[in-house]
Design an enzyme around this catalytic site. Sequence first.
Site, PDB file in Angstrom:
ATOM      1  N   LYS A   1      -1.417  -0.743 -22.342  1.00  0.00           N
ATOM      2  CA  LYS A   1      -1.023  -1.669 -22.440  1.00  0.00           C
ATOM      3  C   LYS A   1       0.480  -1.723 -23.465  1.00  0.00           C
ATOM      4  CE  LYS A   1      -4.438  -3.045 -26.055  1.00  0.00           C
ATOM      5  NZ  LYS A   1      -5.457  -4.436 -26.155  1.00  0.00           N
TER       6      LYS A   1
ATOM      7  N   MET B   1      18.971  -0.587 -41.905  1.00  0.00           N
ATOM      8  CA  MET B   1      18.694  -0.863 -40.368  1.00  0.00           C
ATOM      9  C   MET B   1      19.079  -0.057 -38.767  1.00  0.00           C
ATOM     10  SD  MET B   1      20.377  -4.431 -37.563  1.00  0.00           S
ATOM     11  CE  MET B   1      20.114  -5.712 -38.931  1.00  0.00           C
TER      12      MET B   1
ATOM     13  N   TYR C   1      20.418   0.341 -49.819  1.00  0.00           N
ATOM     14  CA  TYR C   1      20.549  -0.831 -50.012  1.00  0.00           C
ATOM     15  C   TYR C   1      19.204  -0.646 -51.316  1.00  0.00           C
ATOM     16  CZ  TYR C   1      22.844  -2.375 -45.895  1.00  0.00           C
ATOM     17  OH  TYR C   1      23.621  -2.819 -45.233  1.00  0.00           O
TER      18      TYR C   1
ATOM     19  N   ARG D   1     -12.139 -14.334 -30.413  1.00  0.00           N
ATOM     20  CA  ARG D   1     -10.642 -13.752 -30.096  1.00  0.00           C
ATOM     21  C   ARG D   1     -10.335 -14.669 -28.590  1.00  0.00           C
ATOM     22  NH1 ARG D   1      -6.760  -8.710 -29.399  1.00  0.00           N
ATOM     23  NH2 ARG D   1      -7.999  -8.995 -28.004  1.00  0.00           N
TER      24      ARG D   1
END
Length: 371
Positions: free
Chosen positions: A34, A309, A260, A132
């Site tokens: 998956k 980013m 940053y 779940r």
Amino acid sequence: MRPSWIEVDLDAVEANAAKIAERVAPAALWAVVKADAYGHGDVPVAEAALAGGARCLAVALVEEGVRLREAGLRVPILLLSEPPLDAAEEVVEWELVPTVYRRDFAERLGKAALEARRRLGVHLKLDTGMHRVGAAPADAVPLARFVVEHPGLRLEGVWTHFPVSETDPDYTRRQVTALVRFRDALRAEGIEVPLLHAANTAGALAVPESRLDAVRVGLGLYGLRPAPGIAPELELAPAMRVVSRVAYVRRLPRGARPSYGRIRPLPRAATIATVPIGYADGMPRRLAAAGGEVLIGGRRRPLAGMVTMDQIVVDVGDDDVQVGDEVVLLGRQGTEEITADEWAMRLGTINYEIVTGFGPRLPRRHLRRDG
Ligand SMILES: *Cc1c(COP(=O)(O)O)cnc(C)c1O
């Protein structure tokens, strides 16, 4: 093209599968692929796992199963949870093996199977403590009876899932007992269940009683462990390497604060290498503040400022680093290695989240020793 990519060692996946298959035999190994094989690339990884001895595949989504079918894979593909009701026809059409735990979904599948003139094998999921998805024990017997009596359906398996198999083998064994009791209760009603399965990687490797007829292993195939103490004697090879190349180099004075937020001053004058990979690719932004390092020239180098980013900045000290030099974010370079476990530890998460976090901007290159 931007020189940032993920290398996936398919020989490692195959060898890991073979070692796990040997360890769990006579239980069958099913490969959980998956989430794009936990970020490793679903189709090549599925093929490598099958070459290593896996007998079936398992995925979370119908779309994931369809991708494998479209690539020509013919083995059984188990869906690990129910899709929305209106996906039932697609499940039948693509010959996926559905998990059921709601009467609604079983009815819809039965109808779709009859329309396709098929008798569809399904696996019933019992909730034994994960809470779940899965049928409550009281609802599961009538659901099994519905499946068995439906002319479009066949009960092929019954299974459950573990929430703490890496930390609590006693709880896990009690869940196995609950599953076996459920099988016995069905047998008392004249319902035979061909397959019983429960184990994920931690169960398969650390709780032998949980192996039953098949184990659903994801993480171990990729060479990772659910916890450090799980089968430490079993050698598994991490299959993923995240790689880039230095794109820009400049010298900065002591006290300069790259990137940053200007979070940290350089302790001394240093060469700063900029590398074109960032948080949009799956490098967590908080890795710099958490002491993250990368490998350049076979040595560990600290991040010199916040991950952005699309780029990171790396402090390479006074070393001669050039544009084009290989940078390893995750994996081995020379004798040094940065693991997903190391990132997970720094970031307060688990290796699963690290490897599945790498995005589609990073091409996956699948490597085989013989090319
Ligand atoms: C993901 C998943 C697995 C595989 O778990 P690993 O710990 O990666 O081996 C097995 N069963 C179910 C139901 C899952 O969702």
